[in-house]
Design a protein around this motif. Sequence first.
Motif, PDB file in Angstrom:
ATOM      1  N   ARG A 161       0.817  -1.211   0.000  1.00 56.10           N
ATOM      2  CA  ARG A 161       0.000   0.000   0.000  1.00 56.10           C
ATOM      3  C   ARG A 161       0.851   1.260   0.000  1.00 56.10           C
ATOM      4  O   ARG A 161       0.485   2.278   0.582  1.00 56.10           O
ATOM      5  CB  ARG A 161      -0.974   0.001   1.182  1.00 56.10           C
ATOM      6  CG  ARG A 161      -1.879  -1.218   1.209  1.00 56.10           C
ATOM      7  CD  ARG A 161      -2.928  -1.140   2.275  1.00 56.10           C
ATOM      8  NE  ARG A 161      -3.960  -0.173   1.955  1.00 56.10           N
ATOM      9  CZ  ARG A 161      -4.980   0.127   2.765  1.00 56.10           C
ATOM     10  NH1 ARG A 161      -5.084  -0.476   3.936  1.00 56.10           N
ATOM     11  NH2 ARG A 161      -5.877   1.019   2.413  1.00 56.10           N
ATOM     12  N   PRO A 163       1.861   4.273  -2.030  1.00 57.88           N
ATOM     13  CA  PRO A 163       1.374   4.958  -3.235  1.00 57.88           C
ATOM     14  C   PRO A 163       2.521   5.515  -4.068  1.00 57.88           C
ATOM     15  O   PRO A 163       3.567   5.897  -3.538  1.00 57.88           O
ATOM     16  CB  PRO A 163       0.507   6.073  -2.669  1.00 57.88           C
ATOM     17  CG  PRO A 163       1.094   6.368  -1.341  1.00 57.88           C
ATOM     18  CD  PRO A 163       1.614   5.056  -0.803  1.00 57.88           C
ATOM     19  N   THR A 182      -2.107   0.772  -5.859  1.00 64.23           N
ATOM     20  CA  THR A 182      -1.768   2.089  -5.288  1.00 64.23           C
ATOM     21  C   THR A 182      -1.104   2.989  -6.320  1.00 64.23           C
ATOM     22  O   THR A 182      -0.396   3.931  -5.961  1.00 64.23           O
ATOM     23  CB  THR A 182      -0.822   1.909  -4.089  1.00 64.23           C
ATOM     24  OG1 THR A 182       0.380   1.240  -4.526  1.00 64.23           O
ATOM     25  CG2 THR A 182      -1.479   1.095  -2.992  1.00 64.23           C
ATOM     26  N   TRP A 441      -0.215   4.001   3.567  1.00 65.58           N
ATOM     27  CA  TRP A 441      -1.609   3.675   3.257  1.00 65.58           C
ATOM     28  C   TRP A 441      -2.546   4.839   3.535  1.00 65.58           C
ATOM     29  O   TRP A 441      -3.582   4.990   2.883  1.00 65.58           O
ATOM     30  CB  TRP A 441      -2.046   2.426   4.012  1.00 65.58           C
ATOM     31  CG  TRP A 441      -2.049   2.553   5.523  1.00 65.58           C
ATOM     32  CD1 TRP A 441      -1.049   2.235   6.376  1.00 65.58           C
ATOM     33  CD2 TRP A 441      -3.122   3.059   6.328  1.00 65.58           C
ATOM     34  NE1 TRP A 441      -1.404   2.480   7.666  1.00 65.58           N
ATOM     35  CE2 TRP A 441      -2.693   2.994   7.675  1.00 65.58           C
ATOM     36  CE3 TRP A 441      -4.402   3.548   6.059  1.00 65.58           C
ATOM     37  CZ2 TRP A 441      -3.497   3.426   8.732  1.00 65.58           C
ATOM     38  CZ3 TRP A 441      -5.206   3.951   7.117  1.00 65.58           C
ATOM     39  CH2 TRP A 441      -4.747   3.894   8.446  1.00 65.58           C
ATOM     40  N   TYR A 444      -2.252   7.099   0.596  1.00 63.20           N
ATOM     41  CA  TYR A 444      -2.951   6.454  -0.513  1.00 63.20           C
ATOM     42  C   TYR A 444      -4.456   6.721  -0.444  1.00 63.20           C
ATOM     43  O   TYR A 444      -5.088   7.067  -1.453  1.00 63.20           O
ATOM     44  CB  TYR A 444      -2.658   4.955  -0.487  1.00 63.20           C
ATOM     45  CG  TYR A 444      -3.648   4.115  -1.251  1.00 63.20           C
ATOM     46  CD1 TYR A 444      -3.726   4.163  -2.637  1.00 63.20           C
ATOM     47  CD2 TYR A 444      -4.535   3.258  -0.572  1.00 63.20           C
ATOM     48  CE1 TYR A 444      -4.639   3.395  -3.330  1.00 63.20           C
ATOM     49  CE2 TYR A 444      -5.445   2.490  -1.262  1.00 63.20           C
ATOM     50  CZ  TYR A 444      -5.496   2.558  -2.639  1.00 63.20           C
ATOM     51  OH  TYR A 444      -6.400   1.800  -3.334  1.00 63.20           O
TER      52      TYR A 444
END
Length: 861
Positions: A161, A163, A182, A441, A444
């Motif tokens: 996760r 990004p 992601t 995350w 993201y």
Amino acid sequence: MHLYFLMLFILVSLEQLDAESACNPIGKFSVPGLYKDGDIVIGGVFPVYNKEEPNYAMFETEPAITKCVGFDLRAFRWTQAMIFAIQEINMDRILLPNVTLGYTIFDSCASPTKALRAAHTILNGQEETQYNFGCPSVPVIIGESGSSQSIAISRTFGPLRMPMISYFSTCACLSDKHEHPTFFRTVPSDFFQARALAQLVKHFGWTWIATIQGDNEYGRMGVQEFTKEVKKYGVCVAFSEKVLRTYPYSQILKIVETIKRSTVKVILAFASEGDLYPLMQEIVRQNITGIQWIASEAWITAARPSTKENFKSFGGAIGFVSREMAIPELKEFLLNIRPSLDSGNSFVTGFWETIFQCTLHLTEDNSNQTFSETNSEICTGQERLDQINNAFFDVTKLRVAYNVYKAVYAIAHALQDLIFCQKGEGYSFKLCENISNIQPWQVYEHLQKIKFKNRFGEIVYFDENGDPAAAYDIINWHLKNGIVDHVPVGYFDASSDTGTKLVINEDSIIWNSGKMVPKSVCTESCLPGTRKAIRTGQPICCFDCIPCADGNISNETDSVECMKCPEEYWSNAKKDKCIPKEIEFLSFSEAFGITLTTVALMGLCFTIATATVIIYNKNTPIVKANNIELSCLLLFSLVLCFLCSLTFIGEPVVWTCMLRHTFFGIAFALSISCVLGKTIVVVTAFKATLPNSNMAKLFGPVQQQIIVFACTAVQIIICALWLNLSPPFPVKNLKHDKEKIILECNIGSAIGYSLVLGYIGMLSCICFVLAFLARKLPDNFNEAKYITFSMLIFCAVWLTFIPAYVSSPGKYTVAVEIFAILSSSFGLLVCIFVPKCYIILLKPEKNTRQYIMGKMPSKRL
């Protein structure tokens, strides 16, 4: 796949280390880069050097570190755009107030493996670095330009996760959230570029093209999408070749030979600049011209291909690029780059040596890693950038650099929403998240939700696939003052409310062949009047043009099949239009009709003249001897026969169809009945001379007239029943001649027509037999002999009429029937009355009772 699980295992293991060990050396990654500390550090991966030097391992010693060569000014400007955007945000009092952004930027060398190594270095620290810093949070990465590099990074860090936002990776495969959950980007997906390119090809009518693709995900997926789109428009791909910057020279020569042999005049090159450039050099070296090149976004505005030397072969190239933007403040930032400010950084050193074409010497012990080519001229780092005329400093038409700029601001807005959950008074914000504890995350999740308008008025957001709104400018290569200029000539907008919109200003386009739009077809278009016939074993764009069959047309270019004309229409000479069929019938105005009409009128006149002569000389012996009543009645029937032939001429209508056959049947029945009466008179006259004969009383004048009218009445009854039950009617005969409509009369009842002809034939046969039996009667004027001749002619005409009638086409069928009527009528007139008129008019001395009687009995015939 094995690499993916290996890297995943390493990352999971690293997460289990404490903070201090996570920043310890993880290997000998000596990766060139740029770094600036901050509360939050943004990672960046850029192909500052665009090619790896080949490194052949001999498995005898430890492999040397792979060096990168070919400093890319364009990619270096992307790094500077990122740094510029971060500095701009750090000075903003509204966006991320009291939060400082830092950056850590590394070179990918345009290689997936080095891009992955750079990403690991960003997230986990490196061993050999001049910077002394702790372990800052790097919750997001900006990168990479190449799709293959982005795929390698995304597949490794996506499951964790982490990004990443790409500024130039356009492969449509990266929109797959199952593979790349992601991944975000500020450049449109190649799905839209492929559609735009396909519509461009369709717009200019190119149906025979070729493709050259980079041998990586970017090239393969781009050409795959493009091919799928153009096939919808009936476009054929003649050949598809692959290029890669590491391909041997022999492979490049093979591709060039394929281009030279092909008849293709339009080629799409869907590859990155670095992969395509070796092929471009060879094409220019061999002076291959006359090809219209369609460019993908990766190289249409790149500086290295856009040279005067390349213009002869690639001039007029056309392609799509992201919308451009000007960032005026960036120019001053670029002009302030100095080696003295960052003497140990290889990026700045490579930039300086490339821009000034020199070898930089700042100190006697220059240990920095510079991988640019050696130059003979020495530079000191004190040279002035503002005296250099280079596209590097042109910030009025930024595309990829602007995408980098948007990516930085997208991250900043996501961090703003993450860190500050409530706005206070003035410029104060309430912190909702510990800056030192920001997790990837979290960034993201907030990147998925951002939507803001930047200072240039553009709304920045990501859709459910992580893609931005798709909009492109169409760029065309022009040569102005010896410099290749990228001129906008239109645009493509996939986010239009009315659907995808392609707008092209054709008058502004310069093609490789000049101002005329090039043609690229395997076979020239089939003109109206022909249809396409695909050649066996060849693409659908290679075909033969087959003329349409008679009665079929094609009124469009490149028709696949010909259309059959309606029943009453026929194809014209060009087979591109259905025209009404020619109407055919025996007309009074045509030569044949005039001839038959003239003959009929002549027969009518001769018959009237004959009747006049007979009536005028009714008291002469020869007229008295041949029964003047029957003679006048026969002449009247012949008048009707000549007149009935005229009803067969002209356009058939209901009344003429009914009249022509019944009038003909009754008139001939009357004439044959009169001849039959005359024949009976001759026979009875002979029989009356025999002893005890009573024949003269049985077949006197009254009885003869009764016979005539009785025989005619039978025909009248047959015709009346025919007309009542199934009369003749006009029809359009469409089967006999496909090009004409024959107007004719359908006989209605075949039985009725057969009875009419059969009855006439029966009377004719009786007359012929009786006359034949009486042909040798002992008299000087044996009328039986002439009746025999007339019946012989009559029967011969009508026996030959049947096969001639059946085999005659169109209007000639009617002509045969008229000819039979006229022939038989003239036969009766000539055979029966011409000998009488001859004696009356030319041999009056024979028109005496003594001559007529001769050895005949003295009875009135």
